[in-house]
Design an enzyme around this catalytic site. Sequence first.
Site, PDB file in Angstrom:
ATOM      1  N   THR A   1      -6.711 -11.317 -40.440  1.00  0.00           N
ATOM      2  CA  THR A   1      -5.535 -10.629 -39.951  1.00  0.00           C
ATOM      3  C   THR A   1      -4.393 -11.520 -40.380  1.00  0.00           C
ATOM      4  OG1 THR A   1      -6.815  -9.743 -38.115  1.00  0.00           O
ATOM      5  CG2 THR A   1      -4.475 -10.000 -37.710  1.00  0.00           C
TER       6      THR A   1
ATOM      7  N   THR B   1      -3.232  -6.042 -39.692  1.00  0.00           N
ATOM      8  CA  THR B   1      -4.535  -6.413 -40.224  1.00  0.00           C
ATOM      9  C   THR B   1      -5.218  -5.270 -40.950  1.00  0.00           C
ATOM     10  OG1 THR B   1      -6.662  -7.373 -39.572  1.00  0.00           O
ATOM     11  CG2 THR B   1      -5.719  -5.780 -38.056  1.00  0.00           C
TER      12      THR B   1
ATOM     13  N   ASP C   1     -14.073  -2.573 -34.993  1.00  0.00           N
ATOM     14  CA  ASP C   1     -13.513  -3.097 -33.735  1.00  0.00           C
ATOM     15  C   ASP C   1     -13.853  -2.204 -32.543  1.00  0.00           C
ATOM     16  OD1 ASP C   1     -12.506  -5.522 -34.419  1.00  0.00           O
ATOM     17  OD2 ASP C   1     -10.426  -4.903 -34.594  1.00  0.00           O
TER      18      ASP C   1
ATOM     19  N   SER D   1      -7.748  -7.766 -30.490  1.00  0.00           N
ATOM     20  CA  SER D   1      -7.414  -9.034 -29.826  1.00  0.00           C
ATOM     21  C   SER D   1      -6.039  -9.531 -30.248  1.00  0.00           C
ATOM     22  CB  SER D   1      -8.446 -10.115 -30.175  1.00  0.00           C
ATOM     23  OG  SER D   1      -9.713  -9.732 -29.745  1.00  0.00           O
TER      24      SER D   1
ATOM     25  N   GLY E   1      -7.272 -14.347 -36.453  1.00  0.00           N
ATOM     26  CA  GLY E   1      -8.434 -15.097 -35.974  1.00  0.00           C
ATOM     27  C   GLY E   1      -9.400 -14.280 -35.134  1.00  0.00           C
ATOM     28  N   GLY E   2      -9.301 -12.952 -35.182  1.00  0.00           N
ATOM     29  CA  GLY E   2     -10.232 -12.124 -34.395  1.00  0.00           C
ATOM     30  C   GLY E   2     -10.143 -12.473 -32.928  1.00  0.00           C
TER      31      GLY E   2
HETATM   32  N1  GLY Z   1      -9.259  -6.674 -36.205  1.00  0.00           N
HETATM   33  C1  GLY Z   1      -9.149  -7.719 -35.291  1.00  0.00           C
HETATM   34  C2  GLY Z   1      -8.413  -7.351 -34.053  1.00  0.00           C
HETATM   35  O1  GLY Z   1      -7.680  -6.376 -34.065  1.00  0.00           O
HETATM   36  O2  GLY Z   1      -8.565  -8.002 -33.051  1.00  0.00           O
END
Ligand code: GLY
Length: 570
Positions: free
Chosen positions: A380, A398, A422, A452, A472-473
């Site tokens: 992201t 992202t 996700d 996140s 960073g997820g």
């Molecule tokens: N794709 C990662 C997030 O949206 O948390």
Amino acid sequence: MKSTIDYTKRIVLNGTLLFLLGALFLGCSNFNITNYYENGAVASSTPIATKIGSDLFRQGGNAFDVAVAVGLTLAVVHPEAGNIGGGGFALIRDGKSKEVRTLDFREKAPMAAHQDMFLDNDSNVIDDLSTLGALASGVPGTVVGLYELWEAYGTLPWENLVGIAASLADSGFIVDQKLAEKFAVYKNELSEFEETADIFLPGGNTPKAGDRLIQKDLAKTLYKIASQGPDGFYKGETAELIDSCMKKYDGIITTEDLETYDVIWRKPIVFNFDSLLIYSMPPPSSGGIILGQILKLVEPFDLSRYTSQSPEFIHLFCEMSRLAFADRSEHLGDPDYYAIPSGLLDSTYLDKRRGLFDPEHAGLSEITFPGIPAIESEETTHFSVCDKHGNMVAITYTINTSFGSKLVVDGAGFLLNNEMDDFSVKPGVPNVFGLIGGEANKIEPGKRMLSSMSPTLVLKNGKPLLVLGTPGGSKIITVVAQAIINFTRFGLTPIETVSHPRCHHQWLPDILYLEEGSFDINVLQTLIRYGHNIKEISHYSDLQLIYIDEDNGLMSPVSDPRKRGSSGGY
Ligand code: GLY
């Protein structure tokens, strides 16, 4: 005008001299130098985007103009995460009205999506289907998201802002060492689809450092967006190219999905931490609520007894993160589809959760369940921008993992996201970030998948103090939480805050992650004695932070030294 302070020597030096010294001795990095800007500041994941943003401030643009131009430029020069084929969130403060709002331009599930779309006949998850190729993509939101932001607050012509990115794609840019390394790591995945290989594997090889990367089809698409606005993406030729791509690769996004895609202005999550007022992203991001839970759970503890790298603090922080992430798995999803309990930040509820903390023993995730609040949610990129008018913009957007679905839309030149991963593709089965979900985040047509992403603004005494966020997820939330604690409770400088070693816990898997080589062996031994399963991971996330001095309004941006970002301003 800017002044420059070297925190390591605590003396004011001439900016040009330092830049030259930096270029000679630090590989052009100015990371150890704190720059203060009067008019506007930007921190982003690439030097090219940051330079474009700084130049726009010089031309009289405001923070919104800069944010839009940076977002579109990253779609060209940061292809692993910058995008027009993905989506994201903006958290903004309008300096004039002082209003803080969030813009949700997260991708949506196509109307033909359904709960079992990634399962085989025996209800097993089909490998890679939610991460690779056309079916992995949600309906993109970035183009209309950035347009909406510009329409509401921008001052420079839209065509000019998009035109900068379009001409960069058209004439190309020079690939730097870190991007070349990224391409090389993903060589196999980038060769999966011929349309993608044509762009990122010219002659069968990924671009090397020093090569010029030209993206003619992407330029064409961007020129259309420049002249037609969102219609240049969601209607006409670009929409038809997406439709053809879906038909070729068994995807399900239709031209109707594109035409009906909408963005939503949402009220931010807002809470106090000590004397600060913190704003972050509401669902469908879990970011604001989980960030709020972690900070509120930590708040009553006297941290002056610890250092920021002590095992006692890491244990405390990770145990609170464990509790918060357990709630994430159960209670959070798209609020337009799922009734999220309103008491997740309620102090009585959090007091009860805090009571589960044992200062000398790690909790066990298998017996740490999500709480029952009172009834009344890895790749992201983030950029932070602010200006002298008190405008603040934090945008995290992202295409999900690096290079998203790995599928470029033929003729349109952009990568599609793999954001469907996700969603909770099957209850209890972890997604690519190891996150588990259930009913709240199941796949439904038109629904937004749980995120996140945590673009965050911090105010002190009603004045801007910090703009921050990171990729960073699942680690996004703990990186932002640690930055706020390290800066405000441990008194670190902005540079120390951004470079500080990181720890992470997300309930499941029951692992305490530490940045490798960053913590003393005694710290690890104490944490193991407490009962933690420790895993060291390589340097992660890419924090982009701006500190605003409350006395004089000077803005000091810092870009994470772990990646290839840079900070700048005017
Ligand atoms: N794709 C990662 C997030 O949206 O948390």
